[in-house]
Design a protein around this motif. Structure first.
Motif, short mmCIF file in Angstrom:
data_model
loop_
_atom_site.label_atom_id
_atom_site.label_comp_id
_atom_site.label_asym_id
_atom_site.label_seq_id
_atom_site.Cartn_x
_atom_site.Cartn_y
_atom_site.Cartn_z
N ILE A 75 0.86 -1.18 0.00
CA ILE A 75 0.00 0.00 0.00
C ILE A 75 0.90 1.22 0.00
N THR A 76 0.71 2.13 -0.95
CA THR A 76 1.54 3.34 -0.99
C THR A 76 0.66 4.56 -1.21
N TRP A 77 1.07 5.68 -0.64
CA TRP A 77 0.40 6.95 -0.90
C TRP A 77 1.35 8.10 -0.58
N ASP A 78 1.02 9.28 -1.09
CA ASP A 78 1.77 10.50 -0.80
C ASP A 78 1.09 11.24 0.33
N PHE A 79 1.91 11.82 1.21
CA PHE A 79 1.38 12.48 2.41
C PHE A 79 2.05 13.84 2.61
N TRP A 80 1.23 14.84 2.95
CA TRP A 80 1.71 16.17 3.31
C TRP A 80 1.11 16.55 4.66
N PRO A 81 1.90 16.83 5.68
CA PRO A 81 1.34 17.38 6.93
C PRO A 81 1.10 18.87 6.75
N ILE A 82 -0.10 19.32 7.08
CA ILE A 82 -0.48 20.72 6.85
C ILE A 82 -0.62 21.48 8.17
N ARG A 83 -1.22 20.83 9.18
CA ARG A 83 -1.40 21.51 10.47
C ARG A 83 -1.27 20.49 11.58
N GLU A 84 -0.59 20.90 12.64
CA GLU A 84 -0.49 20.10 13.85
C GLU A 84 -0.91 20.98 15.03
N PRO A 85 -1.14 20.40 16.21
CA PRO A 85 -0.91 19.01 16.61
C PRO A 85 -1.94 18.06 16.04
N GLY A 86 -1.72 16.79 16.28
CA GLY A 86 -2.61 15.75 15.79
C GLY A 86 -1.87 14.47 15.58
N LEU A 87 -2.46 13.59 14.82
CA LEU A 87 -1.89 12.27 14.57
C LEU A 87 -2.56 11.68 13.36
N CYS A 88 -1.79 10.94 12.55
CA CYS A 88 -2.33 10.23 11.39
C CYS A 88 -2.17 8.73 11.60
N MET A 89 -3.14 7.98 11.14
CA MET A 89 -3.16 6.54 11.34
C MET A 89 -3.76 5.89 10.10
N THR A 90 -3.26 4.71 9.77
CA THR A 90 -3.83 3.94 8.67
C THR A 90 -4.14 2.53 9.14
N PHE A 91 -5.38 2.11 8.95
CA PHE A 91 -5.81 0.74 9.22
C PHE A 91 -5.64 -0.09 7.96
N PHE A 92 -5.27 -1.35 8.12
CA PHE A 92 -5.25 -2.28 6.99
C PHE A 92 -5.55 -3.68 7.50
N SER A 93 -5.90 -4.57 6.57
CA SER A 93 -6.37 -5.92 6.92
C SER A 93 -7.53 -5.84 7.91
N ALA A 94 -8.41 -4.87 7.72
CA ALA A 94 -9.51 -4.63 8.65
C ALA A 94 -10.75 -5.42 8.24
N THR A 95 -11.26 -6.23 9.17
CA THR A 95 -12.48 -7.01 8.97
C THR A 95 -13.27 -7.04 10.27
N GLY A 96 -14.46 -7.62 10.22
CA GLY A 96 -15.17 -7.92 11.44
C GLY A 96 -14.40 -8.93 12.27
N ALA A 97 -14.68 -8.98 13.56
CA ALA A 97 -13.92 -9.85 14.46
C ALA A 97 -14.02 -11.33 14.10
N ASN A 98 -15.08 -11.70 13.44
CA ASN A 98 -15.28 -13.10 13.04
C ASN A 98 -15.14 -13.28 11.53
N GLY A 99 -14.43 -12.36 10.90
CA GLY A 99 -14.19 -12.47 9.47
C GLY A 99 -15.24 -11.82 8.60
N GLU A 100 -16.22 -11.14 9.19
CA GLU A 100 -17.25 -10.47 8.40
C GLU A 100 -16.63 -9.31 7.62
N ASP A 101 -17.33 -8.88 6.57
CA ASP A 101 -16.96 -7.64 5.93
C ASP A 101 -17.04 -6.53 6.96
#
Length: 233
Positions: A75-101
């Motif tokens: 997974i790739t993307w371009d990122f520019w920080p514009i204003r802080e404070p704060g935090l950025c996060m990316t989720f991946f391989s995200a599903t329901g706890a029992n494998g649901e969509d």
């Protein structure tokens, strides 16, 4: 095929998904959890909170790409920080706890409040970077990898992105997920690498959704989201 790095045994394979994130039409099918303003002042996706940061977790949000991705991807993307404070996060391989969509109607609603994502009825890996929210994050910059359910901190490395006053961008963010191995890179420099044994923190996660999260009052811009099949060289 394109080699990832001379020090890593991976290559980019078939392009699975590309989104320039350059206009409203590009994200018309994305799913917002919480409240945020999405705009494109530089022909790249700008995300910012609309609720008062004094509301804490209620002011944060997650913006999901609707596509379900297979295992072993880059997974790739371009990122520019514009204003802080704060935090950025990316989720991946995200599903329901029992494998649901992830958007199965049987799952509890999510509104951007963090515990809903790390101790709710979903599983995911998530990388936090450009961590400038709390005082300790601003004084010592790190990127963190967590596995949820359970909020397990499994890997950490130094964040090379400077504060907004010195940032130029774009910074190329890259997540490699090869079966049980996860590598996080910024501008092709490895930040951390971790192997999920499938036992210590529960079964290894395979496939699922990708989502972008920000903590208010962070403003960030994103462009050129690519997802490739990942191949071992």
């Amino acid at each position: 095929m394109t080699a990832i790095s001379e020090t890593l045994p991976y290559q980019l394979g078939e392009l699975i998904y590309h989104n320039p994130l350059s206009c409203e039409q590009d994200v018309q099918n994305f799913i917002m959890e919480g409240q945020a303003a999405i705009s494109f002042p530089q022909q790249r996706m700008r995300m910012e909170n609309v609720l008062d940061p004094q509301l804490g977790q209620q002011a944060n949000f997650v913006f999901w790409c609707p596509q379900h991705f297979p295992d072993s991807i880059a997974i790739t993307w371009d990122f520019w920080p514009i204003r802080e404070p704060g935090l950025c996060m990316t989720f991946f391989s995200a599903t329901g706890a029992n494998g649901e969509d992830l958007f199965d109607a049987s799952l509890a609603p999510r509104t951007g409040i963090y515990p809903q994502y790390h101790n709710g009825d979903m599983n995911a890996y998530h990388v936090s970077y450009f961590r400038r929210k709390e005082a300790d994050e601003r004084s010592f910059h790190t990127c963190n990898l967590r596995k949820s359910r359970g909020l397990h901190l499994v890997a950490q490395g130094g964040d090379p992105i400077p504060s907004v006053s010195d940032a130029s961008g774009p910074y190329k963010i890259k997540i490699l997920k090869w079966k049980d191995e996860i590598v996080f890179m910024i501008n092709d420099m490895p930040v951390f690498q971790w192997n999920d044994d499938g036992l210590t923190y529960g079964k290894r996660l395979e496939g699922g959704k990708i989502g972008f999260r920000q903590l208010a009052p962070m403003v960030g811009e994103y462009a050129n989201l690519h997802v490739y099949a990942l191949e071992r060289g």
